[in-house]
Structures are given as structure tokens and as C-alpha cells.
Design a protein around this motif. Structure first.
Motif, mmCIF file in Angstrom:
data_model
loop_
_atom_site.group_PDB
_atom_site.id
_atom_site.type_symbol
_atom_site.label_atom_id
_atom_site.label_comp_id
_atom_site.label_asym_id
_atom_site.label_seq_id
_atom_site.Cartn_x
_atom_site.Cartn_y
_atom_site.Cartn_z
ATOM 1 N N SER A 117 0.810 -1.214 0.000
ATOM 2 C CA SER A 117 0.000 0.000 0.000
ATOM 3 C C SER A 117 0.845 1.266 0.000
ATOM 4 O O SER A 117 0.310 2.365 -0.159
ATOM 5 C CB SER A 117 -0.928 0.005 1.221
ATOM 6 O OG SER A 117 -0.180 0.035 2.431
ATOM 7 N N HIS A 118 2.146 1.132 0.173
ATOM 8 C CA HIS A 118 3.018 2.301 0.249
ATOM 9 C C HIS A 118 4.036 2.375 -0.889
ATOM 10 O O HIS A 118 4.769 3.361 -0.988
ATOM 11 C CB HIS A 118 3.786 2.301 1.582
ATOM 12 C CG HIS A 118 2.900 2.315 2.783
ATOM 13 N ND1 HIS A 118 2.238 3.441 3.200
ATOM 14 C CD2 HIS A 118 2.547 1.331 3.642
ATOM 15 C CE1 HIS A 118 1.524 3.162 4.283
ATOM 16 N NE2 HIS A 118 1.697 1.887 4.569
ATOM 17 N N VAL A 119 4.093 1.345 -1.739
ATOM 18 C CA VAL A 119 5.158 1.261 -2.748
ATOM 19 C C VAL A 119 4.533 0.992 -4.116
ATOM 20 O O VAL A 119 3.725 0.065 -4.252
ATOM 21 C CB VAL A 119 6.149 0.127 -2.394
ATOM 22 C CG1 VAL A 119 7.269 0.075 -3.426
ATOM 23 C CG2 VAL A 119 6.715 0.327 -1.004
ATOM 24 N N PRO A 120 4.905 1.746 -5.167
ATOM 25 C CA PRO A 120 4.353 1.483 -6.510
ATOM 26 C C PRO A 120 4.755 0.102 -7.047
ATOM 27 O O PRO A 120 3.910 -0.670 -7.474
ATOM 28 C CB PRO A 120 4.944 2.605 -7.362
ATOM 29 C CG PRO A 120 5.309 3.686 -6.395
ATOM 30 C CD PRO A 120 5.692 2.987 -5.138
ATOM 31 N N TYR A 121 6.065 -0.191 -7.041
ATOM 32 C CA TYR A 121 6.572 -1.484 -7.501
ATOM 33 C C TYR A 121 7.264 -2.175 -6.330
ATOM 34 O O TYR A 121 8.286 -1.689 -5.836
ATOM 35 C CB TYR A 121 7.579 -1.305 -8.637
ATOM 36 C CG TYR A 121 6.974 -1.058 -9.995
ATOM 37 C CD1 TYR A 121 6.820 -2.102 -10.911
ATOM 38 C CD2 TYR A 121 6.566 0.206 -10.372
ATOM 39 C CE1 TYR A 121 6.274 -1.877 -12.180
ATOM 40 C CE2 TYR A 121 6.012 0.447 -11.627
ATOM 41 C CZ TYR A 121 5.873 -0.601 -12.520
ATOM 42 O OH TYR A 121 5.331 -0.369 -13.767
ATOM 43 N N LEU A 122 6.712 -3.298 -5.873
ATOM 44 C CA LEU A 122 7.302 -4.063 -4.779
ATOM 45 C C LEU A 122 7.727 -5.417 -5.338
ATOM 46 O O LEU A 122 6.885 -6.219 -5.745
ATOM 47 C CB LEU A 122 6.302 -4.238 -3.638
ATOM 48 C CG LEU A 122 6.799 -5.003 -2.404
ATOM 49 C CD1 LEU A 122 7.943 -4.227 -1.730
ATOM 50 C CD2 LEU A 122 5.658 -5.231 -1.416
ATOM 51 N N VAL A 123 9.050 -5.658 -5.378
ATOM 52 C CA VAL A 123 9.594 -6.917 -5.907
ATOM 53 C C VAL A 123 10.174 -7.697 -4.733
ATOM 54 O O VAL A 123 11.068 -7.220 -4.031
ATOM 55 C CB VAL A 123 10.670 -6.656 -6.974
ATOM 56 C CG1 VAL A 123 11.135 -7.983 -7.589
ATOM 57 C CG2 VAL A 123 10.132 -5.738 -8.065
#
Length: 652
Positions: free
Chosen positions: A625-631
Motif C-alpha cells: 500500500s506504500h510502494v508502486p513497484y514491490l519486488v
């Protein structure tokens, strides 16, 4: 305090494509990411960490490794309409990078977005390091202090201007009273002149008989009046010069006092400082190089543990795979990539810990040298500023002395001129006495009176005009007050903002950590772990040779016993899972406080094996919910627990 993505910033592309060549353990691959969560799923030694390093390389990080058997490698990221490419090349035993990555400066991302196992924010929490120093590292406090000093000087200048306006306004009543007095005197003189002129006109004189004599008398009388006017003007000029000399002498006293308080500096001390600065710069550069080499060695050994195949190549595939089997994560040994002998995994891990400790010691040593370097630069700068000001003040003193001498000479010239004019009047009056007759004596006296009254009237009118000009000038200056006060208010507001900026960043970081830590502990439900939070306090620390007050971030932990009694604990007693979560939350706080998502819209997570699958799933959902792209790199069983629509990459 809720942190969410800023929807007003530039739109973030929906997809990213990455092409990799010889990064970490990867020979060659190409993958695509959709915005949201992307899970890299697989067993150990399947190049998941290498792919994360490739993303870091394309984004601009230097904390990446080249494939052991390759001379060069690259990572290319297609993001929206832009393409970012980074190359790595082995030269003389070191890795040289080139190209145009996504970031010009990767510091923020390395600290708070690239959360691999070696990430400094995660490690700082686990080791109990200075959390405040790490959060504030990206903040240029020296630049903020310089800006504060500039605003303080502007405020002082504005205060001086407003004080001058107050003083000028205080002069207005006296000037207006003086103008009234002079105006009254002018009216009186005008009345006296009118009476004197009327008396002169009424005098019974035979003009025709005395015309020739009268004409000569008039000429002499006019000459007397003009000469007296010239004497008065000369006297005024003398007074003006004397007033100027008096003001210059006062200024000279002030300048001499200022000169006495300044120093040109000791050349020996300046030379010593310059030599020390050069030595400290060299030491700092050497430490930076050593730190970089230690970091590369740490990453290399971590990659050896994570992905041994990338170092041994095809050798692991021989003899029906026994060698490959021993490199799996659950084996007790790892084959050394240089000599082929078996080395215990815990021995390599111990070596990595020692390297991390050595790197941290070098970081602290570099920080101390940096503080000493700043102190000496500041001292040298102060000495040079004093020398410049001393020279300027000395030149001003000489200029004042020259000006006093020039005006003194001028007074002497004017005094001689006044004496000559006085002698000229005496001669004229003697000639007038010779021309006077008994009958004319009354007329001559009346002429003198008229001439004197005209002269006085002219002088008073000039005085009145000067007063009115001064009043007009003051009133014009007073019109500037409103604008000056508005500017002063703006500068004061800016000062307040600057002075509280550092304090606000610290407070926001603490609030963010405490808020997210509370939310996650409630979600993850660790047994007997009641609360983890940061307590912001103030303490005295050394910076170079000085002691200064600085904020301190103290990590607090409260547990409870089986019977419900609460007690305070330390980070050392947290489980590995609890420590990992705490480190990740601290990194998330830095990510949000410094608006890292505006700099780089990626966050990378790795080495989460210490956390159970259910909690990993909750953690990923919270971070999403806080990061555009989470890998996220996960083991297969952990990846299966992550719910919701997300991308999964299994073949790297």
C-alpha cells in the motif's frame, strides 16, 4: 500519521521490462514487472537475489556484482517511454560502471528501497546502531545551516532598515516645528522688507540732482550685498566641511576599533591547517575506497552462499549432480570458488559478519574524520574571512584619513577666501562713506536695511526649502515600511521553517516507525511482544573536538510474561523474525519520510526466510500500500502464502 503515495506526482508507468547480462549469477535473461507486487519464487540458488541486484544496477546502485567468469555485464530497464542502461566492466581487478541509470544519486534508494539482507537500515536495527544518524544521512544539514545564516543576515538587514525608518519618523515632529518657525520668520521678514521699501520710496530726495551719485552708491551697495551673500555661503561651506570631518572622525574611531578586533591570521597556522586538511582528505578518500572494497567482498560472499552455481558454472552439473546437491541451502558446506575445497557455511557466514563489523568501524572512522575535516575547513574559512575583512577595513581607514586631509585643506582655502571677502566689504563700505553726504546718509542707511532684509529673507527661504525637501524624503522613505515589514515577516517565517526542518524530519521518522510498527505488531501477533517503538531523546556527543547536543533514537521493546507482567527488553533478545520485521519497518519509515517513492518507485525485499510464510504474506500486503513497484524474493512455500493479484516470476 498516515503515509500514502502522492497522486499529484507524475504518472508512474504500469509496466517495466528488464534485460540482464552477466549480473550476479545470471548469464542472460529478460523479465517484465507490472505495477504492484511481483514475487520472485524459487528455491535457494535460483538467481533471485541476482535479479534484484540487476534491478538495482539499472536504477543506479553500485552495490551490485559482476558474474565471476565475465569481463563485462549490463542491465537495461525500459520504463514507460524511457530506457535506462547500466554497464559493468572488470578492469584491473575492480568493477567499473558506466551508462545512464534511472538515478543520478542512489543513496536514498540504497538506504531505504533496496532492502536486501546487507541493507544498512536493516542491519543497523539488528546491530543496535545509531538509527538517528542513518535517517538523517540524506539530509544536507550543513546546507540548511548555511541557509539559516543567510536568512538571519537578511533579517538583521531588514531590522536595521526598519530601525532607520523609526528614527526618521521620530525626526518628523522636530522638522515640522522647525519649518513652522522658519515660515513665521519669513513672514516677519517679508513684512519688515515691505515697510523698509515703502519708507525708502517715501524719502524726499532730489533724484535728478543726485542721480549720478545715487547710481554709484547703488552700485556700491549692490556690491556689498553680493559680497555679504558670498561670505555667508562661504561660512556655510566651512560649517559643512567641519561637520563632515566630525562625522569622518567618528567613523574613523569605529573603524579603528573594528580593526583592533580583527586578525590577519598566523601564516604558520594557516599552513598547518591546509596541510591537515589535505591529510584528512587523503585519509577519508582511502577509507571510502576501503569501505567500497569491503562492501563488494561482503556482497560477493553473500552471493556465494545464495547462488554457488554462478561461480562454479558447469562443474556443478558433472557426475550426476553430487556437487550440485552439496551446494543447496540445507547443506553444511560450500565449495570454494577459487580452490574447489569444501568450506563450512558457518565459517563463511562468520567471515561475512567480521567483514560487516570492519566496514561499520571504517564508516564510523570516516564519519569522525569528516567531522574533523569540516572543523578545520571552517576554521580556515574564518581566518581567511577575517583577513579579507581586515584588509578591507584597513583600506577604509586609509580612505577616511585621506578624506579628512582633503576636507581640512578645503577649510583652510575657504577660510582664506572668507577673509579676503571681509576685506573687500571693508573697502566697499569705506568707499560708500566717502560718497555719503548729510542729505544722503538717511537714504544710504535705508538702502543698507533693505539689502540686509532681502539677504536674510533669501537665506530663510533657502532654509525652508531644505527642510521641506528633507521632510518629503523622510515621508517617501516611510512609504517603504509596509513592504519592508512584509519582507521581514516572510524571512522570519522561512527562518522558522528552516530551524524546524531537521527537527520535523526526525519527528516524522519516529512517528512513522512507531505507527507502522504498532500496526504490524497488531497484525503479525508475535507472542509476548507487546510493543516496539523509538523514543526520541537528546544527548551530548562529540563532533571533532566539540561537544554538541544531538537527538538520539532509542529503540524500546516491551514484552509480557505468561502471567501478564510487562517488562522492558532489548533488541538482542528479539527472535530473528522479530528483528527482521523491525529492520524492515525502520527502512519503510525512511522510505516514507524522505519521499523515496518520488525518487525511485521501486522497493526490493530479499532474505525473509527468518519470517514464517503467513507473516511474510501480511508484511507484503502492508508494504504494497506504500510502494508502486514491490519486488519480493521468496521461497516457493512462502510465495504460495502471498494472496491477491500479483506477478510471479519463477524462471530467471
Amino acid at each position: 500519521m498516515e503515509h500514502r503515495l502522492d497522486t499529484k506526482q507524475q504518472p508512474i508507468p504500469e509496466e517495466a521490462t528488464l534485460e540482464v547480462d552477466n549480473i550476479g549469477g545470471i548469464d542472460e535473461t529478460a523479465v517484465s514487472f507490472q505495477q504492484g507486487v511481483t514475487v520472485l519464487s524459487g528455491r535457494n540458488a535460483t538467481n533471485r537475489t541476482s535479479l534484484l541486484q540487476a534491478i538495482m544496477a539499472a536504477l543506479g546502485s553500485n552495490q551490485v556484482s559482476l558474474k565471476a567468469d565475465a569481463a563485462e555485464g549490463s542491465a537495461t530497464l525500459e520504463f514507460g517511454d524511457e530506457t535506462y542502461r547500466r554497464t559493468l566492466e572488470r578492469r584491473n581487478g575492480t568493477i567499473v560502471t558506466d551508462g545512464e541509470p534511472y538515478l543520478e544519486d542512489p543513496e536514498l534508494a540504497d538506504l531505504f528501497a533496496f532492502l536486501l539482507e546487507s541493507n544498512e537500515a536493516r542491519q543497523a536495527v539488528a546491530r543496535g546502531d545509531d538509527l538517528r544518524e542513518l535517517i538523517m544521512r540524506p539530509v544536507d544539514t550543513a546546507a540548511i545551516q548555511s541557509e539559516i545564516e543567510q536568512h538571519e543576515q537578511r533579517k538583521r538587514d531588514l531590522d536595521d532598515q526598519l530601525t532607520q525608518l523609526d528614527n526618521l519618523e521620530g525626526r518628523l515632529p522636530d522638522l515640522e516645528a522647525k519649518r513652522k518657525r522658519v515660515t513665521d520668520e519669513i513672514e516677519t521678514l517679508e513684512a519688515e522688507l515691505e515697510d523698509a521699501q515703502a519708507t525708502l520710496d517715501e524719502t524726499n530726495v532730489d533724484v535728478e540732482e543726485r542721480r549720478e551719485e545715487q547710481s554709484e552708491l547703488e552700485t556700491k551697495l549692490n556690491a556689498v550685498r553680493d559680497t555679504r551673500a558670498e561670505i555667508e555661503r562661504t561660512r556655510n561651506r566651512i560649517e559643512t566641511e567641519r561637520a563632515s570631518i566630525e562625522a569622518l572622525e567618528d567613523e574613523r574611531d569605529d573603524v579603528q576599533d573594528r580593526l583592533g578586533s580583527l586578525s590577519t591570521g598566523d601564516e604558520t597556522e594557516i599552513g598547518r591547517l591546509e596541510a591537515e586538511i589535505e591529510t584528512l582528505q587523503t585519509e577519508k578518500a582511502d577509507l571510502s575506497e576501503e569501505i567500497s572494497q569491503l562492501q563488494s567482498t561482503i556482497q560477493f560472499n553473500e552471493q556465494l552462499l545464495e547462488d554457488p552455481d554462478s561461480f562454479l558454472g558447469d562443474a556443478t552439473k558433472a557426475d550426476d549432480g553430487p556437487l550440485t546437491d552439496q551446494l543447496l541451502d540445507d547443506s553444511e558446506t560450500v565449495t570454494c570458488w577459487t580452490c574447489g575445497s569444501s568450506v563450512a557455511r558457518d565459517q563463511i557466514e562468520t567471515t561475512i559478519d567480521q567483514l560487516r563489523t570492519a566496514r561499520q568501524e571504517r564508516l564510523e572512522e570516516r564519519s569522525e574524520i569528516g567531522a574533523d575535516l569540516d572543523e578545520r575547513r571552517e576554521t580556515l574559512s574564518t581566518i581567511n574571512e577575517n583577513r579579507t575583512e581586515y584588509q578591507q577595513t584597513q583600506r577604509r581607514l586609509e580612505s577616511i584619513d585621506d578624506e579628512i586631509d582633503r576636507r581640512t585643506d578645503r577649510i583652510e582655502e575657504l577660510t582664506e577666501e572668507r577673509e579676503e571677502l571681509t576685506e573687500e566689504i571693508d573697502a566697499l563700505e569705506a568707499e560708500i562713506d566717502d560718497l555719503e553726504t548729510e542729505e544722503q546718509s538717511g537714504v544710504l542707511e535705508q538702502h543698507k536695511e533693505v539689502n540686509q532684509l532681502e539677504f536674510k529673507l533669501e537665506r530663510k527661504e533657502r532654509e525652508r526649502d531644505e527642510i521641506e525637501d528633507e521632510i518629503a524624503e523622510i515621508e517617501s522613505r516611510l512609504d517603504e515600511r509596509e513592504a519592508l515589514e512584509a519582507r521581514r515577516e516572510d524571512v522570519t517565517d522561512e527562518l522558522t521553517t528552516l530551524r524546524t526542518r531537521i527537527d520535523q524530519i526526525e519527528a516524522d521518522a519516529v512517528d512513522a516507525f512507531n505507527e507502522h510498527m504498532e500496526n504490524l505488531l497488531e497484525t503479525l501477533r508475535y507472542e509476548n511482544l507487546d510493543r516496539i517503538w523509538i523514543d526520541r531523546t537528546t544527548r551530548e556527543v562529540r563532533e571533532g573536538r566539540r561537544k554538541v547536543s544531538r537527538s538520539s533514537f532509542d529503540l524500546k521493546i516491551v514484552r509480557s510474561t505468561d502471567d501478564g507482567a510487562a517488562y522492558e527488553d532489548t533488541i538482542d533478545h528479539l527472535s530473528e523474525s522479530e528483528r527482521e520485521v523491525t529492520g524492515l519497518v525502520f527502512a519503510l519509515a525512511g522510505y516514507l519520510v524522505h519521499d523515496v517513492y518520488e525518487t525511485v518507485p521501486f522497493m526490493l525485499l530479499d532474505s525473509l526466510e527468518a519470517i514464517d510464510a503467513e507473516r511474510i504474506a501480511a508484511l507484503v500486503e502492508y508494504f504494497e500500500s506504500h510502494v508502486p513497484y514491490l519486488v519480493v524474493a521468496l521461497l516457493e512455500e512462502d510465495a504460495q502464502a502471498v494472496e491477491g493479484a500479483h506477478g510471479v516470476i519463477t524462471d530467471i
